[in-house]
Motif scaffolding. Sequence first.
Motif, PDB file in Angstrom:
ATOM      1  N   LEU A   1       0.609   9.264  -4.983  1.00 28.18           N
ATOM      2  CA  LEU A   1       1.062  10.555  -4.814  1.00 28.18           C
ATOM      3  C   LEU A   1       1.613  11.494  -6.163  1.00 28.18           C
ATOM      4  O   LEU A   1       1.403  12.599  -6.628  1.00 28.18           O
ATOM      5  N   THR A   2       2.920  10.976  -6.692  1.00 22.93           N
ATOM      6  CA  THR A   2       3.743  11.254  -7.906  1.00 22.93           C
ATOM      7  C   THR A   2       3.017  11.613  -9.140  1.00 22.93           C
ATOM      8  O   THR A   2       3.276  12.437  -9.729  1.00 22.93           O
ATOM      9  N   LEU A   3       2.170  10.480  -9.479  1.00 20.86           N
ATOM     10  CA  LEU A   3       1.283  10.715 -10.890  1.00 20.86           C
ATOM     11  C   LEU A   3       0.529  11.901 -10.690  1.00 20.86           C
ATOM     12  O   LEU A   3       0.485  12.698 -11.629  1.00 20.86           O
ATOM     13  N   TYR A   4      -0.439  11.938  -9.414  1.00 24.37           N
ATOM     14  CA  TYR A   4      -0.935  13.371  -9.602  1.00 24.37           C
ATOM     15  C   TYR A   4      -0.089  14.541  -9.043  1.00 24.37           C
ATOM     16  O   TYR A   4      -0.739  14.992  -9.524  1.00 24.37           O
TER      17      TYR A   4
ATOM     18  N   PRO B   1       0.568  -0.817   0.072  1.00 23.87           N
ATOM     19  CA  PRO B   1      -0.265   0.224  -0.071  1.00 23.87           C
ATOM     20  C   PRO B   1       0.299   1.321  -0.074  1.00 23.87           C
ATOM     21  O   PRO B   1       0.478   2.220  -0.776  1.00 23.87           O
ATOM     22  N   ARG B   2       1.650   1.252   0.433  1.00 27.00           N
ATOM     23  CA  ARG B   2       3.096   2.869   0.990  1.00 27.00           C
ATOM     24  C   ARG B   2       3.562   2.912  -0.377  1.00 27.00           C
ATOM     25  O   ARG B   2       3.368   3.626  -0.712  1.00 27.00           O
ATOM     26  N   ALA B   3       4.140   1.634  -1.201  1.00 30.00           N
ATOM     27  CA  ALA B   3       4.398   2.274  -2.839  1.00 30.00           C
ATOM     28  C   ALA B   3       3.147   2.392  -3.463  1.00 30.00           C
ATOM     29  O   ALA B   3       3.453   3.168  -3.891  1.00 30.00           O
ATOM     30  N   GLN B   4       2.111   1.658  -3.258  1.00 32.92           N
ATOM     31  CA  GLN B   4       1.286   2.382  -4.588  1.00 32.92           C
ATOM     32  C   GLN B   4       0.754   3.574  -4.110  1.00 32.92           C
ATOM     33  O   GLN B   4       0.916   4.426  -4.901  1.00 32.92           O
ATOM     34  N   ALA B   5       0.985   4.100  -2.676  1.00 30.41           N
ATOM     35  CA  ALA B   5       0.654   5.422  -2.239  1.00 30.41           C
ATOM     36  C   ALA B   5       1.570   6.532  -3.200  1.00 30.41           C
ATOM     37  O   ALA B   5       1.247   7.063  -3.337  1.00 30.41           O
TER      38      ALA B   5
ATOM     39  N   CYS C   1      -3.777   8.930  -0.412  1.00 37.92           N
ATOM     40  CA  CYS C   1      -2.187   9.052  -0.661  1.00 37.92           C
ATOM     41  C   CYS C   1      -0.839   8.961   0.856  1.00 37.92           C
ATOM     42  O   CYS C   1      -0.915   8.026   0.955  1.00 37.92           O
ATOM     43  N   VAL C   2      -1.417  10.065   1.823  1.00 37.67           N
ATOM     44  CA  VAL C   2      -0.485  10.876   2.775  1.00 37.67           C
ATOM     45  C   VAL C   2      -0.847  10.056   3.501  1.00 37.67           C
ATOM     46  O   VAL C   2       0.477   9.627   4.194  1.00 37.67           O
ATOM     47  N   ILE C   3      -2.359  10.063   3.223  1.00 40.89           N
ATOM     48  CA  ILE C   3      -2.673   9.232   4.615  1.00 40.89           C
ATOM     49  C   ILE C   3      -1.886   7.315   5.046  1.00 40.89           C
ATOM     50  O   ILE C   3      -1.203   6.623   5.811  1.00 40.89           O
TER      51      ILE C   3
END
Length: 206
Positions: free
Chosen positions: A92-95, A84-88, A157-159
């Motif tokens: 986040l980078t793409l957003y 989950p952290r890697a997905q976030a 994503c931050v959470i």
Amino acid sequence: MQKLLLAIDAISTFIGKTAAWAVVGLTLLISWEVFSRYALNTPHAWVLDAQIMLYGTLFMLAGAYTLAKGGHVRGDVLYGFFSPRAQACVDLTLYIIFFLPGVVAMTWAGWTYAQESMAIREQTFSATPLPLYPFKFVIPAAGAALLLQGLAEIARCVICLQTGAWPRRGDDVQEVDVEKLKEMVHVKDSDIEALDRQIAAKEGAR
């Protein structure tokens, strides 16, 4: 924060479900035009323009709803194997790099575009013109809704980066999860197998 995120999800869901009624309008409009054209021999030049505007409204306003439900197409061949952290981190980078600049530009330009259209009372180029400028305001409205939902996704994503788990999303119509359904009605696989054996025994006795 969770309540705020769910409230934004609810707003996006409301907008999407309201826009979905355009499908009913499209269906009735097209059905009526087909009947009028082929049965009454009375086609209408403005119907095609109306169809395009209704479909455009549906398509644009469904964007925030689709984002809220995670329904956009993504290339997740490798993404699904990430933690989950890697997905976030990826999200986040793409957003930040792609989503925010694109949606802000669309909303800003759409507002200018709609104002210019209203200033000249723009109409469709048809033998029976329709007012076009009201539908131009769908562009900034859809952009604003998408931007709001995008900010909620960034917060998620931050959470997730902080906690290691994705925050809960708002509930909506989803595909039936068989395992969850079994838990709800307190049915086990062994119960289903026993029932199958009883049915097979009855059929064999016949």
